[in-house]
Scaffold this motif. Sequence first.
Motif, PDB file in Angstrom:
ATOM      1  N   TRP A 196       0.839  -1.205   0.000  1.00  0.00           N
ATOM      2  CA  TRP A 196       0.000   0.000   0.000  1.00  0.00           C
ATOM      3  C   TRP A 196       0.873   1.254   0.000  1.00  0.00           C
ATOM      4  N   ALA A 197       1.899   1.256   0.856  1.00  0.00           N
ATOM      5  CA  ALA A 197       2.741   2.459   0.971  1.00  0.00           C
ATOM      6  C   ALA A 197       3.488   2.726  -0.345  1.00  0.00           C
ATOM      7  N   ILE A 198       3.989   1.671  -0.949  1.00  0.00           N
ATOM      8  CA  ILE A 198       4.726   1.832  -2.215  1.00  0.00           C
ATOM      9  C   ILE A 198       3.773   2.351  -3.296  1.00  0.00           C
ATOM     10  N   ALA A 199       2.550   1.816  -3.307  1.00  0.00           N
ATOM     11  CA  ALA A 199       1.562   2.272  -4.298  1.00  0.00           C
ATOM     12  C   ALA A 199       1.179   3.729  -4.042  1.00  0.00           C
ATOM     13  N   TRP A 200       1.161   4.128  -2.763  1.00  0.00           N
ATOM     14  CA  TRP A 200       0.755   5.501  -2.424  1.00  0.00           C
ATOM     15  C   TRP A 200       1.774   6.515  -2.922  1.00  0.00           C
ATOM     16  N   ILE A 201       3.042   6.197  -2.797  1.00  0.00           N
ATOM     17  CA  ILE A 201       4.038   7.199  -3.226  1.00  0.00           C
ATOM     18  C   ILE A 201       4.373   7.078  -4.713  1.00  0.00           C
ATOM     19  N   ALA A 202       3.981   5.967  -5.345  1.00  0.00           N
ATOM     20  CA  ALA A 202       4.376   5.734  -6.747  1.00  0.00           C
ATOM     21  C   ALA A 202       4.002   6.883  -7.684  1.00  0.00           C
ATOM     22  N   PRO A 203       2.788   7.410  -7.617  1.00  0.00           N
ATOM     23  CA  PRO A 203       2.429   8.463  -8.581  1.00  0.00           C
ATOM     24  C   PRO A 203       3.040   9.827  -8.264  1.00  0.00           C
ATOM     25  N   LEU A 204       3.665   9.974  -7.101  1.00  0.00           N
ATOM     26  CA  LEU A 204       4.210  11.287  -6.738  1.00  0.00           C
ATOM     27  C   LEU A 204       5.476  11.579  -7.547  1.00  0.00           C
ATOM     28  N   SER A 205       5.598  12.800  -8.006  1.00  0.00           N
ATOM     29  CA  SER A 205       6.866  13.229  -8.600  1.00  0.00           C
ATOM     30  C   SER A 205       7.896  13.357  -7.490  1.00  0.00           C
ATOM     31  N   ASP A 206       9.163  13.412  -7.851  1.00  0.00           N
ATOM     32  CA  ASP A 206      10.195  13.568  -6.826  1.00  0.00           C
ATOM     33  C   ASP A 206       9.960  14.832  -6.005  1.00  0.00           C
ATOM     34  N   GLU A 207       9.486  15.867  -6.695  1.00  0.00           N
ATOM     35  CA  GLU A 207       9.213  17.136  -6.011  1.00  0.00           C
ATOM     36  C   GLU A 207       8.067  16.992  -5.008  1.00  0.00           C
ATOM     37  N   GLU A 208       7.020  16.311  -5.440  1.00  0.00           N
ATOM     38  CA  GLU A 208       5.886  16.101  -4.534  1.00  0.00           C
ATOM     39  C   GLU A 208       6.296  15.223  -3.351  1.00  0.00           C
ATOM     40  N   LEU A 209       7.094  14.203  -3.643  1.00  0.00           N
ATOM     41  CA  LEU A 209       7.552  13.321  -2.573  1.00  0.00           C
ATOM     42  C   LEU A 209       8.390  14.102  -1.556  1.00  0.00           C
ATOM     43  N   ALA A 210       9.238  14.978  -2.066  1.00  0.00           N
ATOM     44  CA  ALA A 210      10.088  15.783  -1.177  1.00  0.00           C
ATOM     45  C   ALA A 210       9.225  16.624  -0.237  1.00  0.00           C
ATOM     46  N   LYS A 211       8.102  17.122  -0.734  1.00  0.00           N
ATOM     47  CA  LYS A 211       7.204  17.903   0.130  1.00  0.00           C
ATOM     48  C   LYS A 211       6.574  17.011   1.189  1.00  0.00           C
ATOM     49  N   VAL A 212       6.136  15.831   0.780  1.00  0.00           N
ATOM     50  CA  VAL A 212       5.550  14.884   1.733  1.00  0.00           C
ATOM     51  C   VAL A 212       6.566  14.530   2.816  1.00  0.00           C
ATOM     52  N   GLN A 213       7.834  14.435   2.408  1.00  0.00           N
ATOM     53  CA  GLN A 213       8.873  14.010   3.345  1.00  0.00           C
ATOM     54  C   GLN A 213       9.251  15.103   4.347  1.00  0.00           C
ATOM     55  N   MET A 214       8.694  16.289   4.181  1.00  0.00           N
ATOM     56  CA  MET A 214       8.916  17.314   5.195  1.00  0.00           C
ATOM     57  C   MET A 214       8.192  16.964   6.489  1.00  0.00           C
ATOM     58  N   THR A 215       7.216  16.067   6.399  1.00  0.00           N
ATOM     59  CA  THR A 215       6.523  15.584   7.595  1.00  0.00           C
ATOM     60  C   THR A 215       7.214  14.317   8.078  1.00  0.00           C
ATOM     61  N   GLU A 216       7.351  14.214   9.391  1.00  0.00           N
ATOM     62  CA  GLU A 216       8.079  13.090   9.984  1.00  0.00           C
ATOM     63  C   GLU A 216       7.543  11.759   9.462  1.00  0.00           C
TER      64      GLU A 216
END
Length: 645
Positions: free
Chosen positions: A220-240
């Motif tokens: 589930w987690a891998i599928a959730w981040i799969a469509p994110l661009s690297d930029e979008e992922l970087a924003k998500v990763q600002m949260t712990e």
Amino acid sequence: MTRSRVSRRKFLQTTTALATGTALLPVHGWAAAAFGAQDGATDVPRSNNRIGYEKVPWKAQPFPMTQVRLGPGPLREMQERDRVYLYMLPNDRLLHSFRLTAGKPSTAQPLGGWEAPDGELRGHFAGGHYLSACALMYAATGDEALRVKAEALVAALADCQQENGYLSAYPETFYDRLKKHQEVWAPFYTYHKILAGHIDMYVYCGSQTALYTAKGMADWAIAWIAPLSDEELAKVQMTEHGGMNEALFNLYALTGEKKYLDGGLRFEHKRFFDPLAARANKLAGLHSNTNIPKVIGAARGYELTGDERYKTIAEFFWQTVVDHHTYAAGGTSNNDEGWSEPDTLGSHLAPAGQECCCSYNMLKLSRHLFGWNPEARRMDYYEHLLWNVRAGTQSPDGMLMYYVPTIAGGWKTFGKQTDSFWCCYGTGVEEYAKLVDTIYFHDASSVWVNQFVASEVSWPEKRVRLVQKTSFPYEETTAITVHAEAPVEFALRIRAPHWAQGIAVTVNGHAEHAAAGADGYLLLNRTWKSGDRVDVALPMSLRVEAVAGSLELATLAYGPLALAAEMGRDGLTPGMIVGPEGPKMDELPPLGLPVFNPGATGWVSRSSDGELRFRTSGQVRDYTFKPLNQIADERYSVYWQKRAV
Ligand SMILES: [Zn+2]
């Protein structure tokens, strides 16, 4: 844990009834022998004809926890208090929010604190740390009833897992908020704990259900981040997001399924890693415990890929924290749970800081680095944290601390049984369940004695059992006795701590010349026979230690122990000690730093009654010092000021 809104609930009294395992699942085809060293980080079940997936195996391996047992002493007391606490938490209460989230009925009394039904971190302890702790406790003690209880929890959690693999105590909408950068606490942090709890239940208890659940969660987690661009992922990763990379790497090591390796790589937090890979200390301003688990993931990534960049990240980070961001007692993180500029901790003495989760995670990281290259300095650090900020941060009834205060006149505070569940409750119940995991390591021909703890270890490959008897650190010796079926050759490597001068070793009463090698270990290589006994004298001395960056400050240490000045109990009430995350300093009159002239002859000396008490004399005001881990229900200060002379 990063801060957020937590609605506080009234203390909820819970029953202490032992849950029984009515939903026990069969343990499909599990045999202890299939588990190798049973260490989740190093030697996981080898489903592939015992060929692991590690590109970089550890040079020194921990013994399986099932082969190490604690003897009488403070660590076993910590373990037993923890074991009782794990039994105090009924499964139906732990399951409450998971069941409601899955649309199932629950009449259980909700837990409070960070597990409250409206808490945004709910589930992190109940379905995550709790499982890890039970799994580790089973490995460390063989407590079958606890394994049954935890297995029943795994089965009930599996009933709450969605078809897409999602499992949590709150709905997926939290992740929608994360994606939209709306306010939400830390969804992937919680997810990591639940995933890791299931992985631990598989590794240490052989729970196939837990592995199935973990794989679904990871998918589930891998599928959730799969469509994110690297930029979008970087924003998500600002949260712990905890150690999502580490958990996915571990799942790859268990299954050999490359998607989990790729998932772990995708979760890499490049913005945090890149400066470390370039050996640049950019830690100032960052939240400490948000980031340490990512580095454990880097260490695991190095082991599984051989990528030297990950190795650099892990080693540089460890050295940087140890050299420039560590308080005298061993903890890291300041009042805001973050790091300041290097060597500025003397300016950051505060009621909070030294978050217990940071210590737990730094110990985990240290084990990896030691495994790659067994050096005493890693285990010196391990010892320092173990005896100063892990010992003494659990109350007599098994409750746990969040911070270890560094401010003069601070005091230790502990949570409540079912109304706290801070992040450090989670790492705390794990810590005291796995105290056996680092005492001894081995390779094919030698055993490392890393920690001086009453314990015994079985080494079936050599048909040897080693029994260590000691009251360390309250005595300055340890004794190791060999029990062997037949004479057997191996090397005994005993850590020579940096603080010990004049270490003396005898074998069967005869003095041995055993100088420490470059690795910081004493080497005794011989053919051992049953009954052979090694005695090691580890002389401790009283030391004044400097505080980097603060010439006016100093601390006292005795052997591995940080010493604290006793500053009295006046006005201190149980309500100030039990419940708060840290001391509320405005509730009591402020106390300044103690002031001493350490240049004066005999300014501090040990009491003559054999206790570890040290009394100053001839000072403006005299104090008694004792080990920080023995401070309880009183105000104290580890730091003091040098009087100008
Ligand atoms: Zn914490």
